[in-house]
Scaffold this motif. Structure first.
Motif, short mmCIF file in Angstrom:
data_model
loop_
_atom_site.label_atom_id
_atom_site.label_comp_id
_atom_site.label_asym_id
_atom_site.label_seq_id
_atom_site.Cartn_x
_atom_site.Cartn_y
_atom_site.Cartn_z
N GLY A 1 2.90 10.12 -6.59
CA GLY A 1 3.85 11.04 -7.90
C GLY A 1 3.53 10.81 -9.36
N VAL A 2 2.97 10.07 -9.88
CA VAL A 2 2.10 10.09 -10.93
C VAL A 2 1.06 11.40 -11.23
CG1 VAL A 2 0.68 9.18 -12.75
CG2 VAL A 2 2.69 7.75 -11.71
N VAL B 1 8.48 11.46 -6.01
CA VAL B 1 7.92 10.77 -5.08
C VAL B 1 7.61 9.10 -5.68
CG1 VAL B 1 5.48 10.06 -4.48
CG2 VAL B 1 7.05 12.59 -3.74
N GLU B 2 7.43 9.73 -6.85
CA GLU B 2 7.08 8.23 -7.85
C GLU B 2 8.66 7.27 -7.72
OE1 GLU B 2 6.37 7.27 -12.70
OE2 GLU B 2 5.87 9.30 -11.49
N SER B 3 9.82 7.84 -8.01
CA SER B 3 10.46 6.65 -8.05
C SER B 3 10.92 6.99 -6.55
CB SER B 3 12.58 7.89 -8.01
OG SER B 3 12.06 8.53 -9.38
N TYR B 4 9.77 6.79 -5.04
CA TYR B 4 10.35 6.12 -4.17
C TYR B 4 9.75 5.14 -3.84
CZ TYR B 4 9.86 5.79 0.96
OH TYR B 4 9.75 5.07 2.80
N GLY B 5 8.07 5.57 -4.22
CA GLY B 5 6.58 4.33 -4.72
C GLY B 5 7.50 3.65 -5.50
N PHE C 1 0.53 -0.94 -0.11
CA PHE C 1 0.18 0.08 0.25
C PHE C 1 1.26 1.14 -0.29
CE2 PHE C 1 -2.48 3.81 2.56
CZ PHE C 1 -3.29 3.49 1.24
N ARG C 2 1.69 1.28 0.99
CA ARG C 2 2.62 2.62 0.53
C ARG C 2 3.67 2.37 -0.50
NH1 ARG C 2 7.24 2.74 5.47
NH2 ARG C 2 7.95 1.85 4.25
N GLY C 3 3.94 1.69 -0.48
CA GLY C 3 5.13 1.72 -2.50
C GLY C 3 3.90 2.43 -3.47
N SER C 4 2.88 1.78 -3.13
CA SER C 4 1.61 2.55 -4.43
C SER C 4 0.95 3.61 -4.75
CB SER C 4 0.27 0.81 -4.31
OG SER C 4 0.49 -0.15 -4.68
N PHE C 5 0.54 3.84 -2.82
CA PHE C 5 1.03 5.58 -2.74
C PHE C 5 1.60 6.12 -3.02
CE2 PHE C 5 0.10 8.98 0.09
CZ PHE C 5 -1.32 9.45 0.25
N PHE C 6 2.94 6.33 -2.88
CA PHE C 6 4.03 6.82 -3.67
C PHE C 6 4.33 7.05 -5.00
CE2 PHE C 6 5.33 6.76 1.15
CZ PHE C 6 4.98 8.12 0.97
#
Length: 112
Positions: free
Chosen positions: A67-68, A82-86, A58-63
């Protein structure tokens, strides 16, 4: 699947080209849309939704999706960070794969 691979490839090309042109927001937004739609073409709508909306991702998808959406709202630099972190959170097997490759290949200046 062949169309999905092509669309995903074009998405990655536009993302790279958008970063090379100093975070051009239109190219990055177009690349994000093509990448996500190509991924959907490759694995299907149900599997794509299942991949992004698992409880432990969930956290990765959220970021990543946040970011998108930031890139689509024309905040390209913050959105790509933000997208890279996710992306790193979603695909956390990359550090394990890199450690395996580095342990298999004995390169003195890369081994820690």
């Amino acid at each position: 699947p062949e169309i999905g691979v092509g669309v995903t490839g074009f998405g990655l090309f536009f993302l790279l080209f958008g970063v090379l042109l100093y975070f051009d927001s239109v190219l990055l937004a177009f690349g994000n849309v093509l990448f996500l739609s190509g991924l959907t073409f490759i694995i299907g709508l149900r599997r794509t939704a299942h991949f992004f909306f698992q409880r432990h991702k969930f956290r990765g998808s959220f970021f990543f999706l946040g970011g998108v959406s930031l890139v689509l709202c024309r905040w390209p630099i913050i959105g790509m960070l933000v997208e890279s972190y996710g992306f790193v959170l979603l695909f956390s097997f990359f550090p394990m794969a890199l450690a395996f490759v580095l342990s298999a290949v004995n390169i003195p200046f890369l081994n820690a």
